[in-house]
Motif scaffolding. Structure first.
Motif, PDB file in Angstrom:
ATOM      1  N   MET A  41       0.838  -1.193   0.000  1.00 32.73           N
ATOM      2  CA  MET A  41       0.000   0.000   0.000  1.00 32.73           C
ATOM      3  C   MET A  41       0.876   1.248   0.000  1.00 32.73           C
ATOM      4  O   MET A  41       0.625   2.181  -0.740  1.00 32.73           O
ATOM      5  CB  MET A  41      -0.914  -0.017   1.222  1.00 32.73           C
ATOM      6  CG  MET A  41      -1.846   1.167   1.284  1.00 32.73           C
ATOM      7  SD  MET A  41      -3.253   1.055   0.208  1.00 32.73           S
ATOM      8  CE  MET A  41      -4.546   0.615   1.303  1.00 32.73           C
ATOM      9  N   LYS A  42       1.923   1.261   0.821  1.00 35.55           N
ATOM     10  CA  LYS A  42       2.794   2.420   0.908  1.00 35.55           C
ATOM     11  C   LYS A  42       3.562   2.624  -0.397  1.00 35.55           C
ATOM     12  O   LYS A  42       3.762   3.763  -0.839  1.00 35.55           O
ATOM     13  CB  LYS A  42       3.763   2.220   2.073  1.00 35.55           C
ATOM     14  CG  LYS A  42       4.409   3.468   2.570  1.00 35.55           C
ATOM     15  CD  LYS A  42       5.207   3.171   3.817  1.00 35.55           C
ATOM     16  CE  LYS A  42       5.616   4.447   4.494  1.00 35.55           C
ATOM     17  NZ  LYS A  42       6.407   4.204   5.688  1.00 35.55           N
ATOM     18  N   GLN A  43       3.973   1.534  -1.023  1.00 38.91           N
ATOM     19  CA  GLN A  43       4.721   1.607  -2.276  1.00 38.91           C
ATOM     20  C   GLN A  43       3.857   2.191  -3.389  1.00 38.91           C
ATOM     21  O   GLN A  43       4.333   2.978  -4.203  1.00 38.91           O
ATOM     22  CB  GLN A  43       5.211   0.195  -2.665  1.00 38.91           C
ATOM     23  CG  GLN A  43       6.101   0.157  -3.877  1.00 38.91           C
ATOM     24  CD  GLN A  43       7.461   0.791  -3.625  1.00 38.91           C
ATOM     25  OE1 GLN A  43       7.868   1.000  -2.495  1.00 38.91           O
ATOM     26  NE2 GLN A  43       8.146   1.118  -4.701  1.00 38.91           N
ATOM     27  N   THR A  44       2.580   1.832  -3.423  1.00 36.05           N
ATOM     28  CA  THR A  44       1.676   2.339  -4.454  1.00 36.05           C
ATOM     29  C   THR A  44       1.489   3.853  -4.316  1.00 36.05           C
ATOM     30  O   THR A  44       1.491   4.575  -5.318  1.00 36.05           O
ATOM     31  CB  THR A  44       0.302   1.639  -4.353  1.00 36.05           C
ATOM     32  OG1 THR A  44       0.505   0.232  -4.427  1.00 36.05           O
ATOM     33  CG2 THR A  44      -0.613   2.077  -5.461  1.00 36.05           C
ATOM     34  N   ALA A  45       1.345   4.318  -3.099  1.00 30.74           N
ATOM     35  CA  ALA A  45       1.171   5.757  -2.869  1.00 30.74           C
ATOM     36  C   ALA A  45       2.416   6.522  -3.297  1.00 30.74           C
ATOM     37  O   ALA A  45       2.317   7.609  -3.889  1.00 30.74           O
ATOM     38  CB  ALA A  45       0.862   6.016  -1.398  1.00 30.74           C
ATOM     39  N   LYS A  46       3.584   5.941  -3.026  1.00 28.95           N
ATOM     40  CA  LYS A  46       4.829   6.607  -3.410  1.00 28.95           C
ATOM     41  C   LYS A  46       4.956   6.669  -4.932  1.00 28.95           C
ATOM     42  O   LYS A  46       5.353   7.694  -5.490  1.00 28.95           O
ATOM     43  CB  LYS A  46       6.013   5.853  -2.809  1.00 28.95           C
ATOM     44  CG  LYS A  46       7.331   6.545  -2.999  1.00 28.95           C
ATOM     45  CD  LYS A  46       8.444   5.813  -2.282  1.00 28.95           C
ATOM     46  CE  LYS A  46       9.750   6.551  -2.411  1.00 28.95           C
ATOM     47  NZ  LYS A  46      10.837   5.865  -1.713  1.00 28.95           N
ATOM     48  N   MET A  47       4.606   5.608  -5.621  1.00 32.66           N
ATOM     49  CA  MET A  47       4.677   5.590  -7.084  1.00 32.66           C
ATOM     50  C   MET A  47       3.692   6.583  -7.683  1.00 32.66           C
ATOM     51  O   MET A  47       4.000   7.255  -8.670  1.00 32.66           O
ATOM     52  CB  MET A  47       4.399   4.180  -7.620  1.00 32.66           C
ATOM     53  CG  MET A  47       5.526   3.207  -7.370  1.00 32.66           C
ATOM     54  SD  MET A  47       7.080   3.700  -8.129  1.00 32.66           S
ATOM     55  CE  MET A  47       6.653   3.551  -9.840  1.00 32.66           C
ATOM     56  N   ASN A  48       2.503   6.687  -7.098  1.00 29.00           N
ATOM     57  CA  ASN A  48       1.517   7.652  -7.586  1.00 29.00           C
ATOM     58  C   ASN A  48       2.007   9.084  -7.405  1.00 29.00           C
ATOM     59  O   ASN A  48       1.783   9.936  -8.269  1.00 29.00           O
ATOM     60  CB  ASN A  48       0.178   7.458  -6.878  1.00 29.00           C
ATOM     61  CG  ASN A  48      -0.561   6.232  -7.371  1.00 29.00           C
ATOM     62  OD1 ASN A  48      -0.296   5.738  -8.466  1.00 29.00           O
ATOM     63  ND2 ASN A  48      -1.477   5.737  -6.566  1.00 29.00           N
ATOM     64  N   ALA A  49       2.671   9.355  -6.294  1.00 30.13           N
ATOM     65  CA  ALA A  49       3.200  10.695  -6.043  1.00 30.13           C
ATOM     66  C   ALA A  49       4.307  11.030  -7.043  1.00 30.13           C
ATOM     67  O   ALA A  49       4.352  12.145  -7.573  1.00 30.13           O
ATOM     68  CB  ALA A  49       3.723  10.793  -4.618  1.00 30.13           C
ATOM     69  N   ILE A  50       5.166  10.068  -7.313  1.00 28.70           N
ATOM     70  CA  ILE A  50       6.242  10.285  -8.285  1.00 28.70           C
ATOM     71  C   ILE A  50       5.652  10.521  -9.666  1.00 28.70           C
ATOM     72  O   ILE A  50       6.065  11.428 -10.393  1.00 28.70           O
ATOM     73  CB  ILE A  50       7.223   9.095  -8.285  1.00 28.70           C
ATOM     74  CG1 ILE A  50       8.008   9.062  -6.974  1.00 28.70           C
ATOM     75  CG2 ILE A  50       8.173   9.164  -9.472  1.00 28.70           C
ATOM     76  CD1 ILE A  50       8.857   7.827  -6.788  1.00 28.70           C
ATOM     77  N   ARG A  51       4.678   9.710 -10.036  1.00 32.55           N
ATOM     78  CA  ARG A  51       4.035   9.850 -11.343  1.00 32.55           C
ATOM     79  C   ARG A  51       3.365  11.221 -11.467  1.00 32.55           C
ATOM     80  O   ARG A  51       3.460  11.893 -12.497  1.00 32.55           O
ATOM     81  CB  ARG A  51       3.013   8.734 -11.548  1.00 32.55           C
ATOM     82  CG  ARG A  51       2.452   8.704 -12.954  1.00 32.55           C
ATOM     83  CD  ARG A  51       1.533   7.510 -13.174  1.00 32.55           C
ATOM     84  NE  ARG A  51       2.261   6.267 -12.995  1.00 32.55           N
ATOM     85  CZ  ARG A  51       1.805   5.216 -12.299  1.00 32.55           C
ATOM     86  NH1 ARG A  51       0.619   5.265 -11.731  1.00 32.55           N
ATOM     87  NH2 ARG A  51       2.527   4.132 -12.196  1.00 32.55           N
TER      88      ARG A  51
END
Length: 53
Positions: free
Chosen positions: A1-11
């Protein structure tokens, strides 16, 4: 869950930077004739500065 949020923020950050770059280039290309004309006018009206010693 935390990894997905980080990837969305980077994107999202990449999309924002891309949009800003695209907007900047669009303004530069769109206003280029006006900017060149203004620069030429300033160069013609600007008296040359005296040489410094």
């Amino acid at each position: 869950m935390k990894q997905t949020a980080k990837m969305n923020a980077i994107r999202s950050g990449i999309v924002v930077v891309g949009a800003l770059a695209f907007g900047y280039l669009t303004l530069q290309l769109g206003f280029k004739p006006f900017l060149e004309k203004a620069q030429e006018t300033l160069e013609k009206s600007d008296p040359p500065s005296p040489p410094s010693q």
